[in-house]
Design an enzyme around this catalytic site. Structure first.
Site, PDB file in Angstrom:
ATOM      1  N   GLU A 152       3.802  -0.030  -2.439  1.00 50.21           N
ATOM      2  CA  GLU A 152       3.433   1.114  -1.614  1.00 50.21           C
ATOM      3  C   GLU A 152       4.551   2.149  -1.466  1.00 50.21           C
ATOM      4  OE1 GLU A 152      -0.069   0.595   1.319  1.00 50.21           O
ATOM      5  OE2 GLU A 152       1.551  -0.672   2.041  1.00 50.21           O
TER       6      GLU A 152
ATOM      7  N   HIS B  53      -5.382  -0.276   8.487  1.00 50.26           N
ATOM      8  CA  HIS B  53      -4.137  -0.569   7.773  1.00 50.26           C
ATOM      9  C   HIS B  53      -2.902  -0.389   8.655  1.00 50.26           C
ATOM     10  CE1 HIS B  53      -1.884  -0.200   3.667  1.00 50.26           C
ATOM     11  NE2 HIS B  53      -1.088  -0.661   4.601  1.00 50.26           N
TER      12      HIS B  53
END
Length: 266
Positions: free
Chosen positions: A78, A183
């Protein structure tokens, strides 16, 4: 002359501080733009923030592509969250991505915005945007893993765009925070200390707001948010006073007996 060691030491402290205060779990991460080369940024390798301890635990990546430089291996999938935000907004120098459980409910309950209810959270502004990865074209491709991770440059760019653009200063975002549905959230700032401050107080404001909403429903009252003027004034105050909690937070983690910072706390 900029001291790169001090910058990296502060990055390590940022990881420790946010873990110590339960803003980062084992998966959260913090980045900082290279003060000697604004075309690269630093981000801890694939490890929990509590165990980041020295230069060997930090990777360097190109802002343009988030590709590793200087032999970096073992980075976060990420990292595109950080690279694409830093690429889109030259005024941003630090990014925090968190899965704080205090904030998560505000990413999944419609009609309940993460609005600032006390002065330390004025930076959130009147409406923190929510990014829903499921609504993006690449995520709707059946070949894309449905893991909710920002693991490609395109997804990173779409998340970055959710921060908007400051109308009077296009090199800055309109918002300092963005929620990620199911998230977590991301905060951006001009430096590490400020980014840590924003991440901490975003989670703190979520706790206060949750309690206020529940209390208001119990007694039939109303939650009073900050006014627009109060948000602006509190945000300006918080930006220049970020050094104050930073010094205390560094002091706390250095004396906790839990963390190791081989480069000094910054």
């Amino acid at each position: 002359m900029v001291n790169l060691t001090a910058t990296l030491g502060a990055l390590i402290s940022a990881n420790h501080i946010l873990h110590y205060h339960s803003v980062l779990d084992a998966m959260g991460h913090v980045s900082v733009r290279n003060p000697l080369n604004n075309g690269t940024y630093f981000l801890a390798l694939q490890m929990g923030p509590a165990v980041v301890s020295g230069r060997q635990d930090i990777g360097e990546y190109l802002v343009e592509s988030s590709e590793p430089v200087n032999g970096t291996v073992g980075g976060y999938a990420e990292r595109y969250i950080h690279g694409e935000i830093l690429k889109r907004y030259p005024d941003v120098n630090a990014v925090v991505h968190s899965h704080a459980e205090d904030v998560l409910p505000y990413t999944v309950v419609g009609g309940l915005g993460l609005e600032p209810v006390y002065h330390m959270a004025g930076f959130l502004g009147p409406q923190t945007p929510t990014f829903d990865i499921a609504a993006t074209p690449p995520y709707q491709d059946p070949l894309t893993p449905q893991d909710m991770l920002i693991s490609t440059p395109l997804l990173g760019a779409l998340l970055a765009s959710a921060l908007g653009t400051n109308a009077s200063r296009p090199t800055s975002p309109q918002h300092r925070a963005v929620l990620q549905r199911g998230h977590g959230f991301v905060v951006v700032a001009g430096g590490i200390e400020e980014a840590v401050d924003y991440a901490y107080y975003a989670a703190s404001n979520a706790r206060v707001l949750t309690t206020a909403v529940l209390l208001a429903r119990a007694v039939g009252g109303e939650v009073r948010r900050l006014s627009a003027g109060e948000m602006r004034g509190a945000a300006d105050m918080d930006a220049w006073i970020a050094f104050k909690p930073w010094r205390q937070w560094v002091w706390e983690v250095e004396r906790s007996g839990v963390y190791v910072n081989e480069l000094g706390g910054g």
